[in-house]
Write a protein that holds these residues in place. Sequence first.
Motif, PDB file in Angstrom:
ATOM      1  N   HIS A 103       0.843  -1.190   0.000  1.00  0.00           N
ATOM      2  CA  HIS A 103       0.000   0.000   0.000  1.00  0.00           C
ATOM      3  C   HIS A 103       0.882   1.244   0.000  1.00  0.00           C
ATOM      4  N   ARG A 105       1.001   4.786   0.864  1.00  0.00           N
ATOM      5  CA  ARG A 105       0.184   5.681   1.681  1.00  0.00           C
ATOM      6  C   ARG A 105       1.072   6.693   2.409  1.00  0.00           C
ATOM      7  N   GLU A 109      -1.637  11.790   7.040  1.00  0.00           N
ATOM      8  CA  GLU A 109      -2.997  12.186   6.703  1.00  0.00           C
ATOM      9  C   GLU A 109      -3.890  10.957   6.837  1.00  0.00           C
ATOM     10  N   PRO A 110      -5.205  11.132   6.912  1.00  0.00           N
ATOM     11  CA  PRO A 110      -6.088   9.961   7.027  1.00  0.00           C
ATOM     12  C   PRO A 110      -5.781   8.932   5.947  1.00  0.00           C
ATOM     13  N   ILE A 111      -5.724   7.664   6.361  1.00  0.00           N
ATOM     14  CA  ILE A 111      -5.271   6.588   5.484  1.00  0.00           C
ATOM     15  C   ILE A 111      -6.465   5.842   4.902  1.00  0.00           C
ATOM     16  N   PRO A 112      -6.689   5.948   3.598  1.00  0.00           N
ATOM     17  CA  PRO A 112      -7.768   5.161   3.005  1.00  0.00           C
ATOM     18  C   PRO A 112      -7.398   3.678   3.001  1.00  0.00           C
ATOM     19  N   PHE A 113      -8.263   2.861   3.583  1.00  0.00           N
ATOM     20  CA  PHE A 113      -7.962   1.433   3.694  1.00  0.00           C
ATOM     21  C   PHE A 113      -9.261   0.680   3.877  1.00  0.00           C
ATOM     22  N   GLU A 114      -9.495  -0.320   3.028  1.00  0.00           N
ATOM     23  CA  GLU A 114     -10.748  -1.063   3.070  1.00  0.00           C
ATOM     24  C   GLU A 114     -10.564  -2.509   3.520  1.00  0.00           C
ATOM     25  N   PHE A 143      -3.770   8.195  12.694  1.00  0.00           N
ATOM     26  CA  PHE A 143      -4.225   7.698  11.403  1.00  0.00           C
ATOM     27  C   PHE A 143      -4.022   6.193  11.251  1.00  0.00           C
ATOM     28  N   LEU A 147      -6.716   1.266  11.719  1.00  0.00           N
ATOM     29  CA  LEU A 147      -6.329   0.052  11.014  1.00  0.00           C
ATOM     30  C   LEU A 147      -6.016  -1.087  11.982  1.00  0.00           C
TER      31      LEU A 147
END
Length: 219
Positions: A103, A105, A109-114, A143, A147
Amino acid sequence: MSFTPEEIAAGQAIYTPGMLNLYDLRVLWISNRWIWKCPTPRLLAHYDRHVTANHLDVGVGSGYYLDNCRFPAADPRVALMDLNPHSLAFAAKRIARYKPETHVRNVLEPIPFEGAPFDSVGVNYLLHCLPGDMAAKACAFDFLAPLMNPGAVIFGSTLLQGGVERSAAARWLMAYYNSDGVFSNTRDDLATLRRELGKRFTDVKVVVVGCAALFSGRR
């Protein structure tokens, strides 16, 4: 606190393919033992103590620790996160037997993670490369926390200037790396690291080895 793209890029720009080929020798076997006075086997033991079979590594370097640590399962889930694609590719190839996720990243900053959350997060030698003082760069913990599973452990190490003993060689090399933008730790100190970890995590432990702080905490 906001960071400029130049500030964010500076700490990871040095990790070119050529530098990564020399990383273990320069950092793990020379600087760690003789300059920072925190031998690599001590850092590896820190990994062995905290790594789980569901692990995220942030700021992956050469992937040495993941290649050599003792996972508690033969087929762990391992994810790699870094802003530098060279580091990600180098580490992923090194631990290809684990089929790692990768990833790109920015942890400031806010970490996009699905994906599913993790039971351990490693942040080894990352903080001293992030811009800002210790209180500002600690936003990375905020951030990364989403997760992590409840009760998950975050652990790692960072090189400090305040609250630790530094040799003349360590003072010189840190000053050089800071002037070159590789490090940004002129205002990083032990007390603030402890305070920022304590604000966010439970069961916080910080141990000083040389001028490195080895830390852990639970969500």
